[in-house]
Design an enzyme around this catalytic site. Sequence first.
Site, PDB file in Angstrom:
ATOM      1  N   GLU A 104      77.269  49.389 -47.781  1.00 28.81           N
ATOM      2  CA  GLU A 104      77.117  50.819 -48.044  1.00 28.81           C
ATOM      3  C   GLU A 104      75.812  51.011 -48.821  1.00 28.81           C
ATOM      4  O   GLU A 104      75.764  50.829 -50.032  1.00 28.81           O
ATOM      5  CB  GLU A 104      78.299  51.365 -48.851  1.00 28.81           C
ATOM      6  CG  GLU A 104      78.221  52.879 -49.023  1.00 28.81           C
ATOM      7  CD  GLU A 104      78.948  53.387 -50.252  1.00 28.81           C
ATOM      8  OE1 GLU A 104      79.498  54.498 -50.207  1.00 28.81           O
ATOM      9  OE2 GLU A 104      78.926  52.699 -51.291  1.00 28.81           O
ATOM     10  N   ASP A 144      80.678  47.998 -51.594  1.00 29.45           N
ATOM     11  CA  ASP A 144      80.439  49.341 -52.117  1.00 29.45           C
ATOM     12  C   ASP A 144      79.130  49.394 -52.911  1.00 29.45           C
ATOM     13  O   ASP A 144      78.769  48.442 -53.604  1.00 29.45           O
ATOM     14  CB  ASP A 144      81.614  49.749 -53.020  1.00 29.45           C
ATOM     15  CG  ASP A 144      81.384  51.072 -53.699  1.00 29.45           C
ATOM     16  OD1 ASP A 144      81.375  52.097 -53.001  1.00 29.45           O
ATOM     17  OD2 ASP A 144      81.198  51.086 -54.935  1.00 29.45           O
TER      18      ASP A 144
END
Length: 334
Positions: A200, A145
Amino acid sequence: MSTYIEFADNILPKIRELGYNCIQLMAIQEHAYYASFGYHVTSFFAPSSRCGTPEELKYLVDKAHGMNITVIMDCIHSHASSNVFDGISQFDGTDHQYSHSGEKGKHSQWDSMLFDYSKYEVLRFLLSNLSYFLTEFQFDGFRFDAVTSILYHHHGIGVGFSGDYREYFGTHVDLDGILYLMLANTIIHEINPAAITIAEDVSGMPTLCRQVSEGGIGFDYRLSMYIPDMWIKHLKEMQDENWNMGHIAFNLTNRRFKEKCVAYAESHDQAIVGDKTQSMWLFDSQIFHNMSKHSQSMVVDRGMALHKMIRLLTIGLGGEAYLNFMGNEFGHPE
């Protein structure tokens, strides 16, 4: 909220029946603040007790493997909860055990603690965390993330990326963060050569998905984050009969050579954070009372057709893998 057991017994068979070969589990790492959707981690080595015990999570992963389904874990190593009562923030009474001291160690928009990747013990903590989930729970890889926050000292705050290479190289790049990601990808693939790592990153950092031996950062895939932004912008700002197919096709295929991408038509970034799902835009108020197969509605029928075409274009042109959005193929589209 479902439990690990309920998901394993009731949802996994539906996923297998639909033909998917991989799932991504979010909010696994324990977090005290439920409204953070699992992104303000307080205990990095503890699977969230909201959904069951560690043994029950192992049961879920094992059952998925029995169905030939790969299990990817959403990994939050970009920041940690600033909660000093439950998490590692100020664990030793200082503001710089795991982070930088002062404002440099805080994310101004997320109200969270930022790791100092130059510290040996921080690297040991995070790398051992990856090894733990790979070996103890048999996860098949990680979706990292907020990689943009790791890559740059500015963490992507207030910065727009145009593709100019000066945006990716310079003193604003966090070399310690890049080194951590290279180490992470190296160790993950040493433990499990078949493991999958996904980044990401909103910036489009070059070499993100090239091997470390080639001078890259080592990820297997990057998320094509522009695609869901493009679709939601089209749905909100123009009638579909005015959509420019050349523009859509260009943006679906606009990616770096030999860097594999995960394409997806929508994500929680649009649907949860102050907006609506694509289905809610397409069906409007009829989502609540005309979704039954026994009712007839031109709005719902047309919306369903366009929803399928959006996903077909995305899976056909968007990348080397496709990510479905939160079970919208067998759950209510809200």
